[in-house]
Scaffold this motif. Structure first.
Motif, PDB file in Angstrom:
ATOM      1  N   LEU A  96      82.451  20.785  46.491  1.00 31.74           N
ATOM      2  CA  LEU A  96      83.032  20.160  47.670  1.00 31.74           C
ATOM      3  C   LEU A  96      83.653  18.806  47.330  1.00 31.74           C
ATOM      4  CD1 LEU A  96      80.353  20.961  50.403  1.00 31.74           C
ATOM      5  CD2 LEU A  96      82.560  22.059  50.046  1.00 31.74           C
ATOM      6  N   GLU A  97      83.038  18.080  46.416  1.00 34.11           N
ATOM      7  CA  GLU A  97      83.591  16.791  46.010  1.00 34.11           C
ATOM      8  C   GLU A  97      84.963  16.964  45.374  1.00 34.11           C
ATOM      9  OE1 GLU A  97      81.750  12.702  44.182  1.00 34.11           O
ATOM     10  OE2 GLU A  97      81.192  14.589  43.219  1.00 34.11           O
ATOM     11  N   ARG A  98      85.094  18.023  44.590  1.00 33.95           N
ATOM     12  CA  ARG A  98      86.395  18.300  43.963  1.00 33.95           C
ATOM     13  C   ARG A  98      87.431  18.721  45.006  1.00 33.95           C
ATOM     14  NH1 ARG A  98      82.858  20.246  39.962  1.00 33.95           N
ATOM     15  NH2 ARG A  98      82.915  22.390  40.738  1.00 33.95           N
ATOM     16  N   GLU A  99      86.978  19.200  46.160  1.00 29.56           N
ATOM     17  CA  GLU A  99      87.892  19.590  47.232  1.00 29.56           C
ATOM     18  C   GLU A  99      88.333  18.400  48.079  1.00 29.56           C
ATOM     19  OE1 GLU A  99      89.307  22.443  48.258  1.00 29.56           O
ATOM     20  OE2 GLU A  99      88.620  23.471  46.467  1.00 29.56           O
ATOM     21  N   GLY A 100      87.784  17.217  47.781  1.00 33.67           N
ATOM     22  CA  GLY A 100      88.188  16.028  48.510  1.00 33.67           C
ATOM     23  C   GLY A 100      87.107  15.424  49.375  1.00 33.67           C
ATOM     24  N   ILE A 101      85.894  15.977  49.358  1.00 32.98           N
ATOM     25  CA  ILE A 101      84.807  15.417  50.143  1.00 32.98           C
ATOM     26  C   ILE A 101      84.337  14.116  49.495  1.00 32.98           C
ATOM     27  CG2 ILE A 101      82.471  15.807  51.015  1.00 32.98           C
ATOM     28  CD1 ILE A 101      84.619  17.582  52.234  1.00 32.98           C
ATOM     29  N   PHE A 102      84.094  13.110  50.319  1.00 28.02           N
ATOM     30  CA  PHE A 102      83.581  11.835  49.829  1.00 28.02           C
ATOM     31  C   PHE A 102      82.065  11.876  49.917  1.00 28.02           C
ATOM     32  CE2 PHE A 102      82.440   7.430  49.782  1.00 28.02           C
ATOM     33  CZ  PHE A 102      83.416   6.816  49.007  1.00 28.02           C
ATOM     34  N   VAL A 103      81.381  11.767  48.781  1.00 27.99           N
ATOM     35  CA  VAL A 103      79.920  11.856  48.731  1.00 27.99           C
ATOM     36  C   VAL A 103      79.341  10.484  48.448  1.00 27.99           C
ATOM     37  CG1 VAL A 103      77.941  12.926  47.608  1.00 27.99           C
ATOM     38  CG2 VAL A 103      80.033  14.248  47.939  1.00 27.99           C
ATOM     39  N   MET A 147      73.626  14.369  55.272  1.00 25.63           N
ATOM     40  CA  MET A 147      74.138  14.106  56.617  1.00 25.63           C
ATOM     41  C   MET A 147      75.598  13.687  56.496  1.00 25.63           C
ATOM     42  SD  MET A 147      70.944  11.903  58.166  1.00 25.63           S
ATOM     43  CE  MET A 147      70.644  11.022  56.628  1.00 25.63           C
ATOM     44  N   GLY A 148      76.357  13.894  57.566  1.00 27.48           N
ATOM     45  CA  GLY A 148      77.740  13.455  57.527  1.00 27.48           C
ATOM     46  C   GLY A 148      78.664  14.297  58.375  1.00 27.48           C
ATOM     47  N   THR A 187      86.593   4.902  43.147  1.00 28.43           N
ATOM     48  CA  THR A 187      85.945   5.281  44.403  1.00 28.43           C
ATOM     49  C   THR A 187      86.569   4.547  45.582  1.00 28.43           C
ATOM     50  OG1 THR A 187      83.875   5.623  43.199  1.00 28.43           O
ATOM     51  CG2 THR A 187      83.734   5.441  45.593  1.00 28.43           C
ATOM     52  N   LEU A 188      86.847   3.254  45.397  1.00 30.36           N
ATOM     53  CA  LEU A 188      87.475   2.460  46.450  1.00 30.36           C
ATOM     54  C   LEU A 188      88.863   2.996  46.779  1.00 30.36           C
ATOM     55  CD1 LEU A 188      87.427  -0.007  48.306  1.00 30.36           C
ATOM     56  CD2 LEU A 188      88.276  -1.378  46.383  1.00 30.36           C
ATOM     57  N   GLN A 189      89.602   3.405  45.757  1.00 27.82           N
ATOM     58  CA  GLN A 189      90.938   3.975  45.973  1.00 27.82           C
ATOM     59  C   GLN A 189      90.851   5.234  46.837  1.00 27.82           C
ATOM     60  OE1 GLN A 189      92.767   6.020  42.597  1.00 27.82           O
ATOM     61  NE2 GLN A 189      94.702   4.978  43.024  1.00 27.82           N
ATOM     62  N   LYS A 190      89.910   6.091  46.525  1.00 28.97           N
ATOM     63  CA  LYS A 190      89.728   7.333  47.284  1.00 28.97           C
ATOM     64  C   LYS A 190      89.362   7.033  48.729  1.00 28.97           C
ATOM     65  CE  LYS A 190      86.997  11.610  47.152  1.00 28.97           C
ATOM     66  NZ  LYS A 190      85.925  12.346  46.442  1.00 28.97           N
ATOM     67  N   LEU A 191      88.508   6.033  48.931  1.00 32.53           N
ATOM     68  CA  LEU A 191      88.088   5.664  50.280  1.00 32.53           C
ATOM     69  C   LEU A 191      89.258   5.081  51.082  1.00 32.53           C
ATOM     70  CD1 LEU A 191      85.629   5.431  52.185  1.00 32.53           C
ATOM     71  CD2 LEU A 191      85.298   3.124  51.286  1.00 32.53           C
ATOM     72  N   CYS A 192      90.059   4.229  50.445  1.00 36.51           N
ATOM     73  CA  CYS A 192      91.213   3.630  51.129  1.00 36.51           C
ATOM     74  C   CYS A 192      92.212   4.708  51.555  1.00 36.51           C
ATOM     75  CB  CYS A 192      91.901   2.620  50.216  1.00 36.51           C
ATOM     76  SG  CYS A 192      90.963   1.092  49.972  1.00 36.51           S
ATOM     77  N   LEU A 203      79.951  12.645  53.245  1.00 37.93           N
ATOM     78  CA  LEU A 203      78.561  13.076  53.255  1.00 37.93           C
ATOM     79  C   LEU A 203      77.667  11.970  52.701  1.00 37.93           C
ATOM     80  CD1 LEU A 203      78.990  16.707  51.867  1.00 37.93           C
ATOM     81  CD2 LEU A 203      78.677  16.038  54.259  1.00 37.93           C
ATOM     82  N   PHE A 204      76.509  11.803  53.314  1.00 37.30           N
ATOM     83  CA  PHE A 204      75.538  10.802  52.882  1.00 37.30           C
ATOM     84  C   PHE A 204      74.272  11.513  52.422  1.00 37.30           C
ATOM     85  CE2 PHE A 204      78.302   8.817  55.910  1.00 37.30           C
ATOM     86  CZ  PHE A 204      78.490   7.519  55.459  1.00 37.30           C
ATOM     87  N   ASP A 205      73.745  11.068  51.295  1.00 37.39           N
ATOM     88  CA  ASP A 205      72.494  11.627  50.794  1.00 37.39           C
ATOM     89  C   ASP A 205      71.326  10.959  51.508  1.00 37.39           C
ATOM     90  OD1 ASP A 205      70.372  12.602  49.381  1.00 37.39           O
ATOM     91  OD2 ASP A 205      70.721  11.369  47.607  1.00 37.39           O
ATOM     92  N   GLY A 206      70.696  11.694  52.410  1.00 36.63           N
ATOM     93  CA  GLY A 206      69.584  11.155  53.169  1.00 36.63           C
ATOM     94  C   GLY A 206      68.410  10.765  52.291  1.00 36.63           C
ATOM     95  N   ALA A 207      68.191  11.490  51.193  1.00 42.48           N
ATOM     96  CA  ALA A 207      67.077  11.185  50.294  1.00 42.48           C
ATOM     97  C   ALA A 207      67.280   9.825  49.633  1.00 42.48           C
ATOM     98  CB  ALA A 207      66.948  12.286  49.239  1.00 42.48           C
ATOM     99  N   TRP A 208      68.529   9.546  49.227  1.00 43.02           N
ATOM    100  CA  TRP A 208      68.827   8.257  48.601  1.00 43.02           C
ATOM    101  C   TRP A 208      68.689   7.124  49.611  1.00 43.02           C
ATOM    102  CZ3 TRP A 208      72.322   4.299  49.311  1.00 43.02           C
ATOM    103  CH2 TRP A 208      72.437   3.383  48.254  1.00 43.02           C
ATOM    104  N   LEU A 209      69.226   7.319  50.819  1.00 40.36           N
ATOM    105  CA  LEU A 209      69.119   6.295  51.853  1.00 40.36           C
ATOM    106  C   LEU A 209      67.648   6.003  52.179  1.00 40.36           C
ATOM    107  CD1 LEU A 209      71.933   7.385  54.353  1.00 40.36           C
ATOM    108  CD2 LEU A 209      71.912   5.306  52.967  1.00 40.36           C
ATOM    109  N   TRP A 210      66.853   7.059  52.276  1.00 36.72           N
ATOM    110  CA  TRP A 210      65.439   6.893  52.602  1.00 36.72           C
ATOM    111  C   TRP A 210      64.706   6.142  51.495  1.00 36.72           C
ATOM    112  CZ3 TRP A 210      61.865   6.575  56.065  1.00 36.72           C
ATOM    113  CH2 TRP A 210      60.519   6.820  55.752  1.00 36.72           C
TER     114      TRP A 210
END
Length: 441
Positions: A34-41, A72-73, A255-260, A282-289
């Motif tokens: 999914l990341e290769r498809e353009g999803i921001f993880v 989540m996301g 990463t910043l370029q992709k986000l912009c 998408l946000f990794d809930g495990a990392w956030l926790w």
């Protein structure tokens, strides 16, 4: 069409009837795909989180059901939108998810991520909120600088003569020569993209407050981009899409370029067109926790981090003196006399078992710890579940519980019956104090 689901939950496949297109695109696809498809993880480096891997799936098929995981996301395909909330969402409010973002990423509560209106802007809201975090992270390496081709027409030739432009511009000859020169400059297509994104967010009602935490970085970008022109935005976007940052040293800028690009193109949300057929964040809930728990107990525990090898430990010492068996326990108590190991789990208590037990017991054995914790978020008021390690064997019919080796499942109560965010934060503060007392006493 919009469908809201929750993490770590199983749904019948019929639930996804209204978003069949987006479901078909993401079902049984790994996060790496999914990341290769353009999803921001987020976090941007998959290896930085122990509980999320390139092979993990957002939706996993199981018989006639789909199972969600720790992610989540927001995901979209065409006019279909799939929102994955935390399992502590009340249906109208996802206060816990927003609380984690505010605590861990210091994101100001300026955007209502819970509203049911204007769902097509969820992608923009979330990506805009992340800009200060990634801008500050990238600019720790200074303002991005690269080679830029400039055109000159004077009598101080320092580059390659542009014959066609020279003939067109300097006929009849008036003592000037048209030439091109590559120069190392701060004002380049990437810094221009960042400037356009900053100006775009400034125009939003919450823009000034959102950028308040990165005032120094904003000034640095503004100073560096003397050639900024509002009407050049499309040209700048096209140039950055054509030339993504690939240098390993500047991966934060990549990463910043992709986000912009995601922020500036939100109004052209045409999923299914071009190379990137699925978009989302998408946000990794495990990392956030895990990072959130570190904010609560970090003063009393060491917190090894997988990313960058910070605090790496080894299981074994080889006969030649070398180390082998790299491990990263989530938390190791600073008290070496009464050592305690703590492991964060962003999943329900009943789902903690099997490999989770073996992992923490290995850590406890390695560090001579008599007590270990599983720290997880809990939706209801529950007492600690204490697990005493067995000794003996069923073959010898002498299995008994040991009183000296203890594993404790300790949950932080998440108030799910409070919709007002201010009241939710107050309740969380009270529950956090109780949670810390149970761990540190």
């Amino acid at each position: 069409m919009v469908l809201r689901i929750k993490d770590n939950t199983t749904y019948a496949k019929d639930t996804f009837t209204t978003v069949q297109s987006v479901t078909k695109k993401i079902a049984d696809q790994t996060l790496g795909q999914l990341e290769r498809e353009g999803i921001f993880v987020f976090p941007e480096t998959m290896a930085s989180a122990a509980d999320i891997t390139n092979e993990q799936m957002v939706l996993r098929s199981k018989n006639n059901c789909y199972c969600t995981c720790n992610v989540m996301g927001f995901l979209g395909y065409g006019q279909e939108h799939l929102i994955i909330e935390s399992r502590f969402s009340t249906g109208r409010q996802d206060n816990f998810f927003q609380y984690l973002l505010e605590k861990v990423l210091a994101l100001p509560n300026v955007v209502n991520l819970n509203t049911n209106a204007s769902q097509e802007y969820h992608l923009f809201d979330w990506s805009a909120l992340l800009l200060p975090y990634f801008l500050k992270k990238a600019m720790r390496k200074g303002v991005f600088k690269t080679y830029v081709r400039h055109q000159y027409n004077d009598n101080h030739v320092k580059g390659v003569i542009d014959v066609a432009r020279h003939v067109r511009t300097n006929t009849p000859f008036i003592g000037k020569v048209a030439y091109n020169q590559r120069e190392f400059a701060y004002d380049n297509q990437l810094t221009e993209l960042i400037r356009h994104t900053i100006e775009f967010i400034k125009a939003k009602p919450y823009g000034q407050r959102l950028l308040q935490s990165v005032k120094i970085e904003v000034v640095a970008i503004t100073t560096a981009t003397n050639n900024y022109e509002f009407y050049a935005r499309s040209k700048v976007i096209a140039a950055n899409k054509k030339n993504p940052v690939r240098h390993a040293y500047y991966h934060e800028y990549g990463t910043l370029q992709k986000l912009c690009l995601m922020i500036l193109q939100h109004d052209k949300y045409q999923i299914g067109l071009g190379v990137h057929q699925v978009q989302g964040i998408l946000f990794d809930g495990a990392w956030l926790w895990e990072e959130y728990v570190n904010l609560l107990i970090g003063d009393s525990f060491h917190h090894p981090r997988n990313k960058g090898g910070e605090g790496a430990q080894e299981l074994f010492n080889k006969d030649d003196g070398g180390q082998i068996g790299l491990i990263y326990p989530d938390f190791i108590s600073q008290n070496s006399t009464l050592r305690v190991i703590a492991d964060t789990k962003y999943k329900p208590q009943n789902n903690i078992g099997n490999k989770d037990y073996l992992q923490v017991l290995a850590y406890m054995f390695r560090f001579d710890a008599k007590k270990g914790f599983y720290l997880y978020p809990e939706s209801s008021e529950t007492n600690d579940l204490k697990l005493f390690l067995n000794s003996g064997s069923t073959y010898d019919d002498n299995v008994v519980a040991r009183s000296d080796i203890l594993l404790i499942k300790c949950g932080l109560k998440i108030p799910c019956d409070i919709e007002d965010y201010g009241e939710f934060k107050m309740a969380m503060t009270q529950n956090e104090a109780i949670f810390k007392q149970r761990i540190l006493n």
